[in-house]
Enzyme design. Structure first.
Site, short mmCIF file in Angstrom:
data_model
loop_
_atom_site.label_atom_id
_atom_site.label_comp_id
_atom_site.label_asym_id
_atom_site.label_seq_id
_atom_site.Cartn_x
_atom_site.Cartn_y
_atom_site.Cartn_z
N ASP A 81 0.87 -1.17 0.00
CA ASP A 81 0.00 0.00 0.00
C ASP A 81 0.91 1.23 0.00
O ASP A 81 2.10 1.14 0.32
CB ASP A 81 -0.90 -0.04 1.25
CG ASP A 81 -1.76 1.19 1.38
OD1 ASP A 81 -2.41 1.58 0.39
OD2 ASP A 81 -1.78 1.78 2.48
N ASP B 13 -0.22 5.08 0.88
CA ASP B 13 -0.44 6.15 1.84
C ASP B 13 -0.38 5.64 3.27
O ASP B 13 -1.05 4.67 3.64
CB ASP B 13 -1.78 6.83 1.56
CG ASP B 13 -1.80 7.45 0.17
OD1 ASP B 13 -0.82 8.14 -0.18
OD2 ASP B 13 -2.77 7.23 -0.57
#
Length: 224
Positions: free
Chosen positions: A7, A9
């Site tokens: 991922d 953020d």
């Protein structure tokens, strides 16, 4: 193929690139500062609470792309990457990616943040496989809409399955690193789910199921 998925953020970045792009646009006067900032902050709260309406958010987030020529947007983005994104990249995050690279793993970034914002960030990490929400372009301009399935929650699983079909291969082993409850669907599918600086819901889930929990973003010193 052994596949390491990251991922973006608040996982590989010590911050949220989508929200930061909105803040950058308000700072530069590209959007109405007060109104845009209010909506931007509200959508971030919904995301953190696990209640985000992704279609509503994407209508908001992609609208500014339709209002300016691509060349102008790309110039702004270059400035944004330099001033806002590079300081969010820690040495710990770079080292994590590099550890998988050194083991010969296929590297992938998968993020709900749109590809206009995230493509150059994937390049900073040397990650060549990016699954992100794709903004629609016609006749050289963005339309303010998206194409395909947004890579959010279960959409990440759908996007990954589509990508694997194009590769005509199934991974022997999979890792997924994420900070968010929104990524529980994909975390539950991989061989090695790792919670990175997790939100409270993900932390409780990880502790209950014996998942690894790690910290990447306490280090404030920017890399590169």
């Amino acid at each position: 193929m052994k596949l390491a998925i990251f991922d973006l953020d608040n996982t590989l970045l010590a911050g949220d690139s989508d929200h930061a792009w909105g803040a950058f646009m308000t700072r530069k006067g590209i959007v109405d500062a007060e109104e845009y900032a209010r909506h931007n902050d509200e959508f971030l709260r919904h995301y953190q609470q696990g209640t985000l309406d992704i279609d509503e958010y994407l209508r908001f987030a992609l609208a500014p792309l339709a209002e300016h020529p691509a060349e102008e947007l790309e110039a702004w983005r270059e400035d944004f990457i330099r001033t806002d994104i590079r300081p969010m990249i820690t040495e710990a995050a770079r080292s994590l990616v590099e550890s998988h690279r050194q083991r010969g793993h296929t590297l992938m970034m998968i993020t709900a943040t749109n590809a206009f914002v995230t493509a150059p960030i994937a390049e900073l990490f040397g990650i060549h496989h990016l699954l992100a929400t794709e903004p629609e372009r016609r006749n050289g301009r963005y339309t303010g809409r998206y194409t395909g399935t947004p890579t959010f929650q279960h959409g990440k699983i759908l996007a990954l399955e589509e990508w694997l079909e194009t590769q005509q291969a199934r991974p022997e082993e999979t890792w997924f690193y994420s900070d968010s409850r929104n990524d529980l669907p994909l975390l539950e599918q991989v061989d090695h789910p790792i919670a990175v600086d997790p939100d409270p819901v993900l932390r409780r889930h990880a502790e209950t199921h014996g998942w690894d929990i790690m910290n990447l973003n306490a280090v404030e010193e920017p890399a590169g």
